[in-house]
Design a protein around this motif. Structure first.
Motif, PDB file in Angstrom:
ATOM      1  N   GLY A   1       0.804  -1.221   0.000  1.00 39.78           N
ATOM      2  CA  GLY A   1       0.000   0.000   0.000  1.00 39.78           C
ATOM      3  C   GLY A   1       0.834   1.265   0.000  1.00 39.78           C
ATOM      4  O   GLY A   1       0.546   2.215  -0.741  1.00 39.78           O
ATOM      5  N   HIS A   2       1.890   1.294   0.800  1.00 41.77           N
ATOM      6  CA  HIS A   2       2.716   2.506   0.862  1.00 41.77           C
ATOM      7  C   HIS A   2       3.419   2.763  -0.468  1.00 41.77           C
ATOM      8  O   HIS A   2       3.624   3.914  -0.864  1.00 41.77           O
ATOM      9  N   SER A   3       3.779   1.691  -1.177  1.00 38.10           N
ATOM     10  CA  SER A   3       4.433   1.863  -2.480  1.00 38.10           C
ATOM     11  C   SER A   3       3.458   2.420  -3.511  1.00 38.10           C
ATOM     12  O   SER A   3       3.846   3.240  -4.365  1.00 38.10           O
ATOM     13  N   LEU A   4       2.211   1.988  -3.449  1.00 34.10           N
ATOM     14  CA  LEU A   4       1.209   2.530  -4.362  1.00 34.10           C
ATOM     15  C   LEU A   4       1.023   4.025  -4.122  1.00 34.10           C
ATOM     16  O   LEU A   4       0.967   4.824  -5.071  1.00 34.10           O
ATOM     17  N   LEU A   5       0.953   4.424  -2.863  1.00 35.83           N
ATOM     18  CA  LEU A   5       0.810   5.842  -2.554  1.00 35.83           C
ATOM     19  C   LEU A   5       2.029   6.637  -3.034  1.00 35.83           C
ATOM     20  O   LEU A   5       1.890   7.727  -3.593  1.00 35.83           O
ATOM     21  N   GLU A   6       3.216   6.092  -2.830  1.00 32.98           N
ATOM     22  CA  GLU A   6       4.437   6.782  -3.281  1.00 32.98           C
ATOM     23  C   GLU A   6       4.446   6.943  -4.794  1.00 32.98           C
ATOM     24  O   GLU A   6       4.862   7.984  -5.319  1.00 32.98           O
ATOM     25  N   THR A   7       3.987   5.914  -5.509  1.00 25.60           N
ATOM     26  CA  THR A   7       3.936   5.979  -6.967  1.00 25.60           C
ATOM     27  C   THR A   7       2.955   7.054  -7.430  1.00 25.60           C
ATOM     28  O   THR A   7       3.258   7.841  -8.338  1.00 25.60           O
ATOM     29  N   LEU A   8       1.783   7.097  -6.805  1.00 22.51           N
ATOM     30  CA  LEU A   8       0.785   8.104  -7.176  1.00 22.51           C
ATOM     31  C   LEU A   8       1.286   9.515  -6.854  1.00 22.51           C
ATOM     32  O   LEU A   8       1.075  10.455  -7.636  1.00 22.51           O
ATOM     33  N   ARG A   9       1.947   9.668  -5.718  1.00 23.93           N
ATOM     34  CA  ARG A   9       2.474  10.992  -5.361  1.00 23.93           C
ATOM     35  C   ARG A   9       3.558  11.427  -6.333  1.00 23.93           C
ATOM     36  O   ARG A   9       3.627  12.604  -6.715  1.00 23.93           O
ATOM     37  N   ALA A  10       4.414  10.489  -6.731  1.00 22.12           N
ATOM     38  CA  ALA A  10       5.465  10.832  -7.687  1.00 22.12           C
ATOM     39  C   ALA A  10       4.864  11.251  -9.021  1.00 22.12           C
ATOM     40  O   ALA A  10       5.343  12.195  -9.666  1.00 22.12           O
ATOM     41  N   GLN A  11       3.814  10.562  -9.438  1.00 24.81           N
ATOM     42  CA  GLN A  11       3.144  10.942 -10.678  1.00 24.81           C
ATOM     43  C   GLN A  11       2.504  12.317 -10.546  1.00 24.81           C
ATOM     44  O   GLN A  11       2.558  13.144 -11.468  1.00 24.81           O
ATOM     45  N   MET A  12       1.923  12.586  -9.391  1.00 26.41           N
ATOM     46  CA  MET A  12       1.265  13.862  -9.158  1.00 26.41           C
ATOM     47  C   MET A  12       2.257  15.024  -9.165  1.00 26.41           C
ATOM     48  O   MET A  12       1.915  16.160  -9.532  1.00 26.41           O
ATOM     49  N   GLN A  13       3.500  14.742  -8.767  1.00 24.65           N
ATOM     50  CA  GLN A  13       4.508  15.799  -8.693  1.00 24.65           C
ATOM     51  C   GLN A  13       4.841  16.389 -10.066  1.00 24.65           C
ATOM     52  O   GLN A  13       5.452  17.458 -10.150  1.00 24.65           O
ATOM     53  N   ARG A  14       4.468  15.726 -11.116  1.00 28.24           N
ATOM     54  CA  ARG A  14       4.738  16.232 -12.461  1.00 28.24           C
ATOM     55  C   ARG A  14       3.791  17.362 -12.865  1.00 28.24           C
ATOM     56  O   ARG A  14       3.971  17.957 -13.927  1.00 28.24           O
ATOM     57  N   TYR A  15       2.798  17.632 -12.025  1.00 25.11           N
ATOM     58  CA  TYR A  15       1.764  18.603 -12.390  1.00 25.11           C
ATOM     59  C   TYR A  15       1.665  19.702 -11.331  1.00 25.11           C
ATOM     60  O   TYR A  15       2.085  19.524 -10.183  1.00 25.11           O
ATOM     61  N   PRO A  16       1.110  20.846 -11.706  1.00 24.31           N
ATOM     62  CA  PRO A  16       1.039  21.991 -10.787  1.00 24.31           C
ATOM     63  C   PRO A  16      -0.076  21.841  -9.759  1.00 24.31           C
ATOM     64  O   PRO A  16      -1.079  22.563  -9.780  1.00 24.31           O
TER      65      PRO A  16
END
Length: 328
Positions: free
Chosen positions: A73-88
């Motif tokens: 679960g924590h890895s899924l959240l980290e992946t989503l957050r990293a993807q989100m960081q590409r946007y404003p």
């Protein structure tokens, strides 16, 4: 439209400008997916995340599509957050404790173009205003009365969601600790996966009804007459102590209920169903104009894939409701 890079989590102090398009509350799969969609729709988004997503406690999810060996679960959240960081997307780590809905007088203009707006406040003194809010505040499992709950979860000795992981318990000795009829239903559900299922009554729980007992007998499920006194881990098994003895299980499912984080929705007057979930329509809209909900806090199946899908639907509906913003 927002410009620049995502700020990432900050201390939660201070106000954002009043022309944010959408406030997303909750940083689990639903909230992160919604923020991602809205940013890609070129909408200005503020995401407030308390940092306590239920998903973070999942040792490994095997039924979320796309991950052959499952994903923690924590890895899924980290992946989503990293993807989100590409946007404003502007983010803040905080707990929203109050939202006000401001409805302008007829013909008035305001930060939401005359449609009204929400003013959210979080602990530490920060606030933000936006014409649309998407609640992804989730739920919290009520834990059993046993020590070292988190480690038992990590090791697969304690589980909460048979839809998620009963496959991993096939053929095992399964215990279910629960309250009343709900526990009977969960035990019967798990009987599909194992012939060895025992239902334990929570301390202070009422005695099972005759109908409940008949359901258990038909399914070949054992149950204890007396409430649980204590739950302990012994090696790679869970031992449930009750009056008259003890029972050993390979894994224990806890069905003591959920705390549904629907307080913000209720405070705004949104309808809740009989179980306390936020009532939403097919587009994720609540009964309060401009207020949407997705993920476990909303009606529906509590699953990661459902949360992400609901967030995609709700954010798409919000984008259309905001109307076009013709770019120069």
């Amino acid at each position: 439209m927002a410009t620049g890079n995502s700020t990432g989590p900050n201390d939660g102090i201070g106000d954002f400008d009043s022309n944010s398009d959408v406030l997303v509350i909750g940083g689990g799969p639903a909230g992160l997916t919604a923020a991602l969609y809205l940013a890609r729709f070129r909408r200005s988004v503020v995401l407030v995340d308390a940092g306590d997503s239920r998903v973070a406690k999942i040792p490994r999810s095997h039924n979320y599509p796309g991950f052959v060996d499952g994903i923690p679960g924590h890895s899924l959240l980290e992946t989503l957050r990293a993807q989100m960081q590409r946007y404003p997307i502007r983010t803040v780590r905080a707990v929203v404790d109050r939202i006000e809905r401001v409805v302008p007088d007829a013909g008035a203009s305001g930060p939401a173009g005359g449609r009204g707006f929400f003013h959210a406040h979080w602990r530490g003194g920060g606030s933000v205003r936006a014409p649309f809010v998407l609640l992804a505040t989730g739920v919290e499992d009520v834990p059993p009365p046993m020590p070292h709950v988190r480690q038992a979860l990590e090791d697969g000795l304690l589980r909460y969601c048979p839809v998620c992981d009963a496959y991993e318990a096939i053929g095992q000795a399964i215990g279910v600790i629960a309250e009343g009829a709900h526990g009977v239903g969960e035990a019967v559900y798990l009987r599909h996966f194992s012939a060895d299922v025992t239902l334990f009554l929570a301390p202070g729980d009422a005695v099972l009804s005759d109908d409940d007992r008949e359901r258990l007998v038909r399914a070949g499920i054992r149950w204890t007459q007396a409430p649980v006194d204590a739950i302990r881990r012994e090696g790679d098994r869970v031992v449930v102590h009750h009056a008259g003895g003890s029972s050993s299980c390979d894994t224990l499912y806890c069905a003591l209920g959920l705390q549904i984080h629907a307080g913000l929705a209720a405070g705004l007057g949104a309808a809740l169903d009989a179980s306390g979930y936020v009532v939403v329509d097919a587009h994720g809209a609540t009964t309060v104009p401009g207020l949407y909900a997705a993920g476990d806090v909303a009606q529906g199946l509590n699953q990661i894939a459902v949360a992400a899908g609901g967030a995609a639907i709700a954010s798409s509906a919000i984008h259309l409701a905001l109307g076009p913003s013709f770019q120069a």
